[in-house]
Design an enzyme around this catalytic site. Structure first.
Site, PDB file in Angstrom:
ATOM      1  N   CYS A  61       8.081   1.623  -8.844  1.00 52.79           N
ATOM      2  CA  CYS A  61       6.878   1.141  -9.425  1.00 52.79           C
ATOM      3  C   CYS A  61       5.554   1.389  -8.425  1.00 52.79           C
ATOM      4  O   CYS A  61       5.790   1.880  -7.176  1.00 52.79           O
ATOM      5  CB  CYS A  61       7.175  -0.649  -9.658  1.00 52.79           C
ATOM      6  N   ALA A  64       6.005  -0.171  -5.075  1.00 51.74           N
ATOM      7  CA  ALA A  64       7.045   0.719  -4.084  1.00 51.74           C
ATOM      8  C   ALA A  64       6.315   2.101  -3.488  1.00 51.74           C
ATOM      9  O   ALA A  64       6.177   2.429  -2.332  1.00 51.74           O
ATOM     10  CB  ALA A  64       8.052   1.355  -4.772  1.00 51.74           C
ATOM     11  N   ARG A  95      13.415   2.277   3.943  1.00 49.02           N
ATOM     12  CA  ARG A  95      12.611   3.592   4.088  1.00 49.02           C
ATOM     13  C   ARG A  95      12.832   3.936   5.259  1.00 49.02           C
ATOM     14  O   ARG A  95      12.290   3.102   6.189  1.00 49.02           O
ATOM     15  CB  ARG A  95      11.697   3.622   3.542  1.00 49.02           C
ATOM     16  N   HIS A 194       0.555   5.337  -5.075  1.00 46.08           N
ATOM     17  CA  HIS A 194      -0.026   6.153  -4.082  1.00 46.08           C
ATOM     18  C   HIS A 194      -1.423   6.428  -4.207  1.00 46.08           C
ATOM     19  O   HIS A 194      -2.252   6.203  -3.220  1.00 46.08           O
ATOM     20  CB  HIS A 194       0.554   7.606  -4.073  1.00 46.08           C
TER      21      HIS A 194
HETATM   22  S1  SF4 Z   1       9.227  -4.383  -7.353  1.00 48.38           S
HETATM   23 FE1  SF4 Z   1       7.906  -6.154  -7.582  1.00 48.38          FE
HETATM   24  S2  SF4 Z   1       6.052  -5.391  -7.643  1.00 48.38           S
HETATM   25 FE2  SF4 Z   1       7.557  -3.556  -8.610  1.00 48.38          FE
HETATM   26  S3  SF4 Z   1       7.806  -3.825 -10.456  1.00 48.38           S
HETATM   27 FE3  SF4 Z   1       9.405  -5.237  -9.660  1.00 48.38          FE
HETATM   28  S4  SF4 Z   1       8.324  -7.143  -9.642  1.00 48.38           S
HETATM   29 FE4  SF4 Z   1       6.698  -5.897 -10.026  1.00 48.38          FE
END
Ligand code: SF4
Length: 477
Positions: A61, A64, A95, A194
């Protein structure tokens, strides 16, 4: 099989794999799969689109992309994963963006800072809590040069105003507090994260640093996250040819490197996908030129060094020739050892936004052939940069589903798959050599002249491991 027969067979494979989907999903996925042909207009795949629900994408997402990729590696800033505990926990230290410095003193990369939302924060909002956390951060970690607030999903949904908290706390703490609106529901992959992260650097950081003179050979590396020490290996070569690497974005970087990213003679961009936004912005606003380079494998390193040296004077150009000659002899020794063990082996790749094209040259230096490649979150211009590097008949897959990749691999039978942690164990259980091409399988660096011998050794270790002969029980053979 002739090339045209192979192209035909692979197109049929795509059709066959798509058969399993309902009509709407089939229509969508067909646009993301292609086979390279001589006339490449026909191999353009659709990209940067929403994932079909329920197909097991490998994508992540925006959080990330923003926290995990761009902001997280900046070592002297405390990055708060703002929201419930999960996102920060799962992205904690997995990472491998290495950073030097004293942990907890001037290097906060290995930490997880989170506001750990509870139900009351969802009901009453998390702004007050955030303010308190920033006060605590500054008190407990006085050397932190700044704070970034990386929003997780709920923050934007409950109407919090992290921008006004950041404004107040910037004033109060006398250091930049940067709000980053990277909630995971925004966009369709890491890619928007990004972009949002780049925009936060543009709006809150760049141009706000201490004064700095620009030396004639000062350069910056943009979009190298120092996975397993990659950026250090790249820096070493650039310094050997006489350049002065003053900034790295963002592997092992500091707030000051971000603030003064524009104060260089040239910016070199490795990961175009994640940082082209800021490279363009620095050029448009400050006139800082940039150019793309590729430090995977001796062929690409040489091409890149010559291109970089052309921007400077004769002394740099002469040094470059000398450095290339010195290392080419060393690289030839590596090739002499590993090429006979790897030549002719077929490779399928599936990575994020750069490596599915950037590592092709390094495999080819070892005589290996890429027969399939694809990106999780690339855009059209990434695929346009990829097609010229691929041979006819190469299978191209965008945002491939777990099922599609599995079926493609079963049919094409590569000798090696290079992809991520979610793919690794599936293919190893199929008896296939696999190397992680995000984390370097806890090895690396792979960039630069220091990286290539490690890359070659690792590919050999995977492909020629005796393990693969023991997959079937002797009485089943
Ligand atoms: S990792 Fe966190 S910010 Fe990303 S989609 Fe899942 S809940 Fe949402």
């Amino acid at each position: 099989m002739s090339i045209s027969e192979m192209v035909q067979a692979r197109k049929e494979l795509v059709n066959q794999v798509l058969e399993v989907y309902p009509e709407k999903a089939k229509k969508n996925r067909r646009q993301h799969l292609s086979v390279k042909e001589s006339d490449c207009s026909s191999c353009a795949v659709k990209s940067n689109g929403k994932t079909v629900p329920g197909i097991m994408t490998a994508r992540g997402c925006a959080y990330a992309g923003a926290k995990g990729v761009v902001w997280g590696p900046v070592k002297d800033i405390v990055h708060i994963s703002h929201g419930p505990v999960g996102c920060g926990f799962y992205s904690w230290a997995n990472r491998r963006n290495l950073a030097e410095g004293e942990v907890g003193i001037d290097n906060f990369v290995p930490f997880q800072f989170t506001s750990d939302f509870q139900e009351s924060d969802i009901i009453y909002g998390g702004d007050k809590k955030l303010e308190k956390i920033i006060e605590e951060v500054v008190e407990l970690f006085p050397n932190a040069k700044g704070v970034s607030v990386l929003s997780e999903c709920p923050v934007g949904l409950i109407g919090d105003d992290i921008e006004s908290v950041a404004r107040r706390m910037t004033e109060k703490t006398q250091r930049p507090v940067v709000p980053v609106r990277c909630e995971g529901f925004r966009g369709i992959s890491q890619s928007l994260g990004h972009h949002i992260a780049n925009d936060a650097i543009r709006d809150h950081i760049i141009g706000k640093g201490p004064e700095r003179e620009i030396g004639p050979y000062d350069i910056g590396i943009i979009g190298d996250y120092n996975i397993g020490g990659d950026a250090w290996a790249s820096k070493k070569i650039l310094e050997e040819i006489g350049l002065n690497v003053v900034n790295i974005w963002t592997g092992d970087s500091t707030l000051e490197m971000l603030q003064n990213g524009h104060l260089v003679k040239l910016n070199l961009i490795h990961c175009y996908r994640s940082m082209n936004y800021m490279a363009n912005y620095m050029e448009e606003t400050y006139g800082t030129p940039w150019l793309e380079f590729n430090f995977f494998g001796p062929t690409k390193i040489k091409e890149s060094l010559l291109k970089i040296a052309a921007h400077f004077d004769d002394s740099i150009r002469e040094n470059t020739q000398r450095v290339i000659a010195k290392y080419e002899a060393e690289m030839q020794k590596v090739i002499d050892i590993y090429r006979p063990r790897l030549a002719g082996k077929k490779v399928m790749l599936y990575v994020g936004g750069l490596r599915p094209r950037h590592v092709v040259g390094a495999y080819e230096d070892l005589g290996m052939e890429i027969i399939g490649t694809g990106y999780e979150f690339a855009h059209k211009e990434d695929y346009e940069r990829t097609y010229p590097q691929l041979k006819e008949g190469t299978l191209i897959y965008d945002d491939v589903s777990a099922l599609e990749l599995e079926e493609f691999v079963k049919d094409l039978k590569p000798d090696l798959v290079g992809s991520g942690i979610k793919e690794k164990y599936v293919f190893e259980k199929m008896g296939l050599p696999f190397r992680q091409m995000h984390s370097w399988d806890y090895s690396g660096p792979y960039h630069g002249y220091d990286g290539f011998p490690i890359f070659a050794r690792d590919m050999d270790m995977a492909v020629n491991s005796p393990t693969w002969k023991s997959i079937k029980a002797p009485w089943m053979k």
